[in-house]
Design an enzyme around this catalytic site. Sequence first.
Site, PDB file in Angstrom:
ATOM      1  N   ASN A  42     -10.325  -2.829   2.315  1.00  0.00           N
ATOM      2  CA  ASN A  42     -10.074  -2.641   1.093  1.00  0.00           C
ATOM      3  C   ASN A  42     -11.363  -2.467   0.207  1.00  0.00           C
ATOM      4  O   ASN A  42     -12.428  -2.563   0.931  1.00  0.00           O
ATOM      5  CB  ASN A  42      -9.733  -4.059   0.592  1.00  0.00           C
ATOM      6  N   HIS A  99       0.849  -1.182   0.124  1.00  0.00           N
ATOM      7  CA  HIS A  99      -0.135   0.220  -0.163  1.00  0.00           C
ATOM      8  C   HIS A  99       1.064   1.171  -0.066  1.00  0.00           C
ATOM      9  O   HIS A  99       0.353   2.457   0.715  1.00  0.00           O
ATOM     10  CB  HIS A  99      -0.982   0.059   1.311  1.00  0.00           C
TER      11      HIS A  99
HETATM   12 FE1  HDE Z   1      -2.722  -4.855   5.285  1.00  0.00          FE
HETATM   13  N1  HDE Z   1      -0.840  -3.986   5.880  1.00  0.00           N
HETATM   14  N2  HDE Z   1      -2.002  -6.722   5.922  1.00  0.00           N
HETATM   15  N3  HDE Z   1      -4.208  -5.367   4.650  1.00  0.00           N
HETATM   16  N4  HDE Z   1      -3.061  -2.956   4.775  1.00  0.00           N
HETATM   17  C1  HDE Z   1      -0.488  -2.694   5.771  1.00  0.00           C
HETATM   18  O1  HDE Z   1       0.781  -1.559   7.445  1.00  0.00           O
HETATM   19  C2  HDE Z   1      -0.799  -6.738   6.733  1.00  0.00           C
HETATM   20  C3  HDE Z   1      -4.675  -6.928   4.877  1.00  0.00           C
HETATM   21  C4  HDE Z   1      -4.283  -2.462   4.514  1.00  0.00           C
HETATM   22  O2  HDE Z   1      -3.307   3.714   4.014  1.00  0.00           O
HETATM   23  C5  HDE Z   1       1.050  -2.667   6.385  1.00  0.00           C
HETATM   24  O3  HDE Z   1       1.207   0.647   7.705  1.00  0.00           O
HETATM   25  C6  HDE Z   1      -0.803  -8.124   7.001  1.00  0.00           C
HETATM   26  C7  HDE Z   1      -6.165  -6.902   4.848  1.00  0.00           C
HETATM   27  C8  HDE Z   1      -4.399  -1.193   4.060  1.00  0.00           C
HETATM   28  O4  HDE Z   1      -1.543   3.380   5.398  1.00  0.00           O
HETATM   29  C9  HDE Z   1       1.268  -3.784   6.994  1.00  0.00           C
HETATM   30  C10 HDE Z   1      -1.892  -8.824   6.352  1.00  0.00           C
HETATM   31  C11 HDE Z   1      -6.684  -5.895   4.448  1.00  0.00           C
HETATM   32  C12 HDE Z   1      -3.126  -0.634   4.303  1.00  0.00           C
HETATM   33  C13 HDE Z   1      -0.013  -4.642   6.613  1.00  0.00           C
HETATM   34  C14 HDE Z   1      -2.669  -7.855   5.740  1.00  0.00           C
HETATM   35  C15 HDE Z   1      -5.568  -4.815   4.639  1.00  0.00           C
HETATM   36  C16 HDE Z   1      -2.370  -1.832   4.516  1.00  0.00           C
HETATM   37  C17 HDE Z   1       2.055  -1.879   5.514  1.00  0.00           C
HETATM   38  C18 HDE Z   1      -2.294 -10.151   6.391  1.00  0.00           C
HETATM   39  C19 HDE Z   1      -8.047  -5.261   4.268  1.00  0.00           C
HETATM   40  C20 HDE Z   1      -2.778   0.479   4.038  1.00  0.00           C
HETATM   41  C21 HDE Z   1       2.234  -0.166   6.033  1.00  0.00           C
HETATM   42  C22 HDE Z   1      -2.490 -11.048   7.608  1.00  0.00           C
HETATM   43  C23 HDE Z   1      -8.730  -5.709   5.443  1.00  0.00           C
HETATM   44  C24 HDE Z   1      -3.063   1.443   5.168  1.00  0.00           C
HETATM   45  C25 HDE Z   1       1.227  -0.228   7.137  1.00  0.00           C
HETATM   46  C26 HDE Z   1      -2.669   3.034   4.857  1.00  0.00           C
HETATM   47  C27 HDE Z   1      -1.022  -1.838   5.100  1.00  0.00           C
HETATM   48  C28 HDE Z   1       0.030  -5.784   7.059  1.00  0.00           C
HETATM   49  C29 HDE Z   1      -3.819  -7.898   4.952  1.00  0.00           C
HETATM   50  C30 HDE Z   1      -5.489  -3.518   4.420  1.00  0.00           C
HETATM   51  C31 HDE Z   1       2.684  -4.408   6.303  1.00  0.00           C
HETATM   52  C32 HDE Z   1       0.079  -8.830   7.767  1.00  0.00           C
HETATM   53  C33 HDE Z   1      -6.917  -8.365   4.748  1.00  0.00           C
HETATM   54  C34 HDE Z   1      -5.769  -0.591   3.532  1.00  0.00           C
HETATM   55  O5  HDE Z   1       1.300  -3.785   8.363  1.00  0.00           O
END
Ligand code: HDE
Length: 727
Positions: free
Chosen positions: A162, A89
Amino acid sequence: MKTATREAVHKIAKKVGEPASEDTKTDQLETVTEGVDGKTLTTQQGLEIADNQNSLKIGERGPTLLEDFMMREKITHFDHERIPERVVHARGAGAHGYFELYDSLGAYTTAAFLCETGVKTPVFVRFSTVAGSRGSADTVRDVRGFATKFYTSQGNFDLVGNNMPVFFIQDAIKFPDFIHAVKPEPHNEIPQAQSAHDTFWDFVSLNTELSHMLMWVMSDRALPRSFAMMEGFGVHTFRLVNAEGISHFVKFHWKPKLGAHSLSWDEAQKIAGKDPDFNRRELWESIEAGQCPEWELGLQIVAEHDADTFEFDLLDPTKIIPEELVPVRRVGRMVLNRNPENYFAETEQVAFCVANVVPGIDFTNDPLMQGRLFSYLDTQLLRLGGPNFAHIPINRPLCPVNNNQRDGFQQQRVFRGRTSYEPNSISRGCPMQSGDASAFRSYPETFTEPKVRKRSARFADHFTQATLFYASQTPVEQKHIIDAIAFELSHVEEERIRERVVRVLANIDRGLAENVAAKVAVTDISDDLNYLKEETTAPLPDDRRGAAAPGQSQALSLAYQPQQSIETRRIAILAAENCLASPIVSLKAALEELGAVVAVVAPRLGALQTADEVNLEATYTTESADSVLFDAVIVAGGATAVETLKPMISVRSFLLDAFRHCKTILVMDEGTRLLTAAGISELSMNDKQSDEGLIVHDGPEVENLIANLARAIARHRHWQRRALLSP
Ligand code: HDE
C-alpha cells in the site's frame, strides 16, 4: 512493438533460474496479443460474417429466428463480459516495467533478483483505491494499493503493498468487519468510496488499534497527487533468508523519484467531478510521453536478535520501524515504461498474492499477513472463475511451470502422457521434486507454545506511534488532519460515535482532540476509553496507552520530500485573443524542456490571434478545464486579452481556486488585473512578500524568471498561504 515467436518464448522458459531480461514478459505476452488490422469479422468458430447489422428474421418485419446463431453467440458473449470486481481494491490502473538491482543483497537472501546486480526483472504494477467500486473516482480519501508482480527467473514474487506503511487492524480475523464498516452501508449502499459515514467511525471508535493508521488515512497521504508521487510499503515484516539459512527481518519500501506529494481535500473533491480518471489518466499519459514513473526499492533489514530490543513488536502491522532507528537501504530502481495493451486482459485479470514468494524470501507470524496468505488465492478462484487463473497471460511466470494440477474450468494447457501424479515410475518420476539447494524451503522456525486465541501483550500499545505520526507533521499538515477528521465526523449522524472518536483522539494528541471537538459539537474531551469495555464484547488489551513519549520522525512528513523536479507537473496558461504570446511561448518551451506538461486555456479552442502575431494554440477552453487539473497557472499579458478574461466567472474561479489550493501563479504584465477581479489581490495583500508562489512579472524578458518559476512549482504547494485564508 517487437514480435516474438512461440519458439522464442519456449527459449525464455527453458530453465528455472535462467535470468530474464527486461523484455521477456513483453515477448511472452506478444505471442497472445492480437490486432484486427486488415482482418475480416468472424464468429468465435472462425466463420466469416456477411451481415453484422441485421438479425435473421421471417420477412423484413417478422420475428427473429432462434436459428440466428450469430446473434445468439454475440449477445451471449456480451451477457457474460463482466467478472466480479475485486471485493476490495476494485478500482485500479496498471503498467509494465522493469526492476533493476544495483546493490546486491546476497549476504541476506538467495532471491536471484535481489542478488544479481544489473539484471532487469520485468514487473507489472497495479495501483488502486480500496473502498470504492470499479467505476468510482480516483481522488477519494483512501489508502492506495501498490501491488508489484516481479516476473523473476525463480518464479513470480508479488509485493502486494500500500502507499501507507501500517494497517488498520492487527489480526486478519477482523478484516471482513473492518471492510464491511468502511464500504457503503448495506441498507442503501451509500456512500460510495467514502469513509465519511457512521459505520466506519463506529468501528474506529471501538477499535483503538486503528489509531495509528487513522492518522495516515486522515493525512494528505490519502490524496496522492499522482501514482508516481507516492511511496509504497510492503507493510508486514517479511524474512530474507540467505544461503546459510540465516534469517533477517525486513520491511520493503518504494521511494518515488519525484518525491511524495498530495492534493488538498477541496482539490481532490473537485477533481473527482472534473476528471474521475485523474490519476490513471496521468499514469497512462506520462508513460505514453516517455516520462516514465520511477521508484527506488528500499529495505529496512533487522537481525532477528535485534527485533526484541524495539519497544514495539515487528509482527504488529500497525507499527512502523522509524527510519531514524533503522535506515532504509536503497538497492535498485523500478521504472514503469509500457502501458497495457488491454485493460481487462492485463489490469483487471492480474492476480496478486502475498503467498507468491521466491527462494530467499519468507513470511513471518504477523497475524494479518498469515490471513492474507489464505485470502488472495481464495478470492481469485471466484473472481477469475476457477483454479486455472495462473494460465492467464498476465499471471504466467517466465520460468517453467510443471506440476500435476490438472483439469478445471478454462484449462489452457494440453498435457501429454499418462501420469498426473507423483511419485510415478511410468513417466520416469517426472515432474519430480527439485534436489537443488536453491529450491524453495520454508524457514524452519521452531515453536513451543500452546494453541490460543490471543494477541501478544506487545501489540497492546495503540497510541505511541499515532502520536509520533501526528507530532511529526508540520502545523499545516496537522491542520489538514484536523480538518479531515472534522469533515468526516460532520457526516456522522450519531452523536455518541462522534464523542467516542474524540476520546480516542485525546489519547493521540490533546490539541487534535480539542480542535476536532470544537468543530463537531463535542464538549466532553476526556481520554477515558472505558466505554470500550461496556460497548464491545471483544477482550481488550490491558494497556492501550503509549509506552513512551514519542519524538518526531521527518520521514513521516511530506514537507521533507524531494522538491526539486517539475517533471510531469501540469501547467495551465490562461490566455485569450490579442494576448502577448512571445514571452508565453518562451516560457512554455523552457518548462517543457524541464519535463512539465504545459497547456493553453482560452475562451475557445484552436489558434489564437495574438498581439505580437506569434502562434499560440489553445487546447482547453475555460469551460472545459479547471485549475484543479493543473499544478500551476500562468496568466498571459496583453491589455485586450485581460479585458476579455476579466468578466468571465469561470476564469475568476479558475484563479481563485489555484490560489486557494496554494499553487504557483505567475502573472504577466496586465494580468495582475485578473488577480484583482478574482479577489486574490485583496487576500494576499498583507503577505505578498512571503508568498513565493505568487509571482508578478513585467516585460518581455523571461530568461531570469524561469529558474524562480520552476523552483516555485517544484515546491508543489505553498501551504503557508493557507494561514491567510479562512476555510
Ligand atoms: Fe489486501 N486483499 N487484504 N491488503 N490487497 C485484496 O485480493 C486482504 C491488506 C492489497 O491490485 C484482495 O485479489 C486481507 C494489506 C492490495 O489486484 C483480497 C487482508 C495490504 C490489493 C485481499 C488484507 C493489502 C489487495 C481483493 C487483511 C497492504 C489489490 C482482490 C488480513 C500490505 C491487488 C484480490 C490488486 C487485494 C485480502 C490487508 C494490499 C480480498 C484478508 C495489509 C494492493 O484477497
